[in-house]
Design a protein around this motif. Sequence first.
Motif, short mmCIF file in Angstrom:
data_model
loop_
_atom_site.label_atom_id
_atom_site.label_comp_id
_atom_site.label_asym_id
_atom_site.label_seq_id
_atom_site.Cartn_x
_atom_site.Cartn_y
_atom_site.Cartn_z
N ARG A 1 0.83 -1.20 0.00
CA ARG A 1 0.00 0.00 0.00
C ARG A 1 0.87 1.25 0.00
O ARG A 1 2.05 1.21 0.34
CB ARG A 1 -0.93 0.04 1.22
N ASP A 2 0.24 2.38 -0.40
CA ASP A 2 0.92 3.67 -0.35
C ASP A 2 0.91 4.22 1.07
O ASP A 2 0.16 3.75 1.93
CB ASP A 2 0.24 4.67 -1.29
N ALA A 3 1.73 5.23 1.30
CA ALA A 3 1.77 5.87 2.61
C ALA A 3 0.47 6.64 2.86
O ALA A 3 -0.14 7.18 1.95
CB ALA A 3 2.96 6.83 2.68
N MET A 4 0.04 6.67 4.13
CA MET A 4 -1.12 7.44 4.52
C MET A 4 -0.71 8.89 4.79
O MET A 4 0.41 9.15 5.24
CB MET A 4 -1.73 6.83 5.80
N GLU A 5 -1.58 9.83 4.49
CA GLU A 5 -1.30 11.23 4.79
C GLU A 5 -1.07 11.39 6.30
O GLU A 5 -1.78 10.78 7.11
CB GLU A 5 -2.48 12.11 4.37
N PRO A 6 -0.08 12.21 6.70
CA PRO A 6 0.23 12.35 8.13
C PRO A 6 -0.97 12.72 8.99
O PRO A 6 -1.13 12.19 10.09
CB PRO A 6 1.29 13.46 8.14
N TYR A 7 -1.85 13.61 8.51
CA TYR A 7 -2.97 14.03 9.35
C TYR A 7 -3.97 12.89 9.56
O TYR A 7 -4.61 12.79 10.62
CB TYR A 7 -3.66 15.27 8.78
N LEU A 8 -4.09 11.99 8.55
CA LEU A 8 -4.99 10.84 8.70
C LEU A 8 -4.42 9.83 9.70
O LEU A 8 -5.15 9.26 10.52
CB LEU A 8 -5.23 10.18 7.35
N ALA A 9 -3.09 9.63 9.63
CA ALA A 9 -2.44 8.75 10.60
C ALA A 9 -2.55 9.34 12.00
O ALA A 9 -2.76 8.62 12.98
CB ALA A 9 -0.97 8.54 10.21
N TYR A 10 -2.38 10.66 12.11
CA TYR A 10 -2.52 11.37 13.38
C TYR A 10 -3.92 11.13 13.95
O TYR A 10 -4.07 10.81 15.14
CB TYR A 10 -2.28 12.86 13.12
N GLU A 11 -4.94 11.28 13.11
CA GLU A 11 -6.31 11.08 13.56
C GLU A 11 -6.55 9.64 14.00
O GLU A 11 -7.28 9.38 14.97
CB GLU A 11 -7.30 11.46 12.45
#
Length: 357
Positions: A259-269
């Motif tokens: 899979r591709d990397a998740m956006e930092p703010y989504l991982a933060y959430e």
Amino acid sequence: MRLVNINYVKDGAVLARPVRNSNGQILLGAGIVLTKDYIEKLKTIGFDVLFVMDNRFEDVEINYAISDKTKEIAYSTVRGITHALEQDPNAEIDAGSVRYAVLNIVQDLLYSSDILSNLTDIIGYDEYTFHHSINTTVLALLLGIEKKYNQNQLIELGMGVLMHDIGKTKISREILNKKGKLLDEEFEQIKNHPLFGYDYIRNNHDFSLLSAHVAFQHHEQWAGGGYPRGLEETEIHEYARIASVADVYEALTSKRPYRDAMEPYLAYEYIIVKAGTQFDPDIVNLFSRAVAPYPTGIGVQLSNKMQGNVIRQNPELPSRPVVRIIADGDVSLDKPIDLDLSSPQNLSIMINKTLNW
């Protein structure tokens, strides 16, 4: 400079920071004009983001979490130990080199002048296995610093986290890098790596037993249901509870074979939402103060349709940085506007999404 997803870097863009390979060697130096061939080659290698020059952001300095030298030391340490154990499972981990690598990371973080924006450089690497351990260590130590740990505690924590996945040397690469869903028996093998890592570390008396428990318990969950022992709450050592948050956040924001990397703010959430179930709520609270959901340099769209890039963090309100606005909807501004989202007059304005431009 600006941080741009490589898929949106244009032919003719100028590199603002050198591009280095996993060994720390410079592939392309700062000031190089990026051609289509360069960009495609970097994509093939696995780079996700690049720092490019932009005269609208020439005053913006994006700090690294740790220096290139510190990264090289840590990378060499993890790679060397991993290769040694793959060749000889009875080889002894060089605790001195691990301690030295961790001490360098600690010193870099303690002397950082901008701790919130210095995680930008952990987004996207081509060699996941080694870099994951280093990046997770940086994140865990940031949380340890936020927790006010003394240097001995930071070293214990860091040595455990840097070696937290060393037990995977006993798992086949085919399983570790499998792109599809793991079979039940394959996942059972994966679930053994904390115990393997614990045995490696605890049998080396130059490591603290608490460092060994980081490897042993980093997949346990606050409400239970983790592995290998199904521990709950404070049955899990605090170091391991910190490592768990750092491990998951880093994994989510990194490109994987499947899979591709998740956006930092989504991982933060994700981390915030899992407080009290997967993660210790107190550690998540530390995380929310120590990590910026929108890294400095990243493009964002605001709720008022304005678009720009994060240029500075607000330590008291990490989710409300300073954004340099360069467009209002689809219309570019003649002169950029700096908008501090922490100012009382701007509290109604939210970041809607990140942009890859």
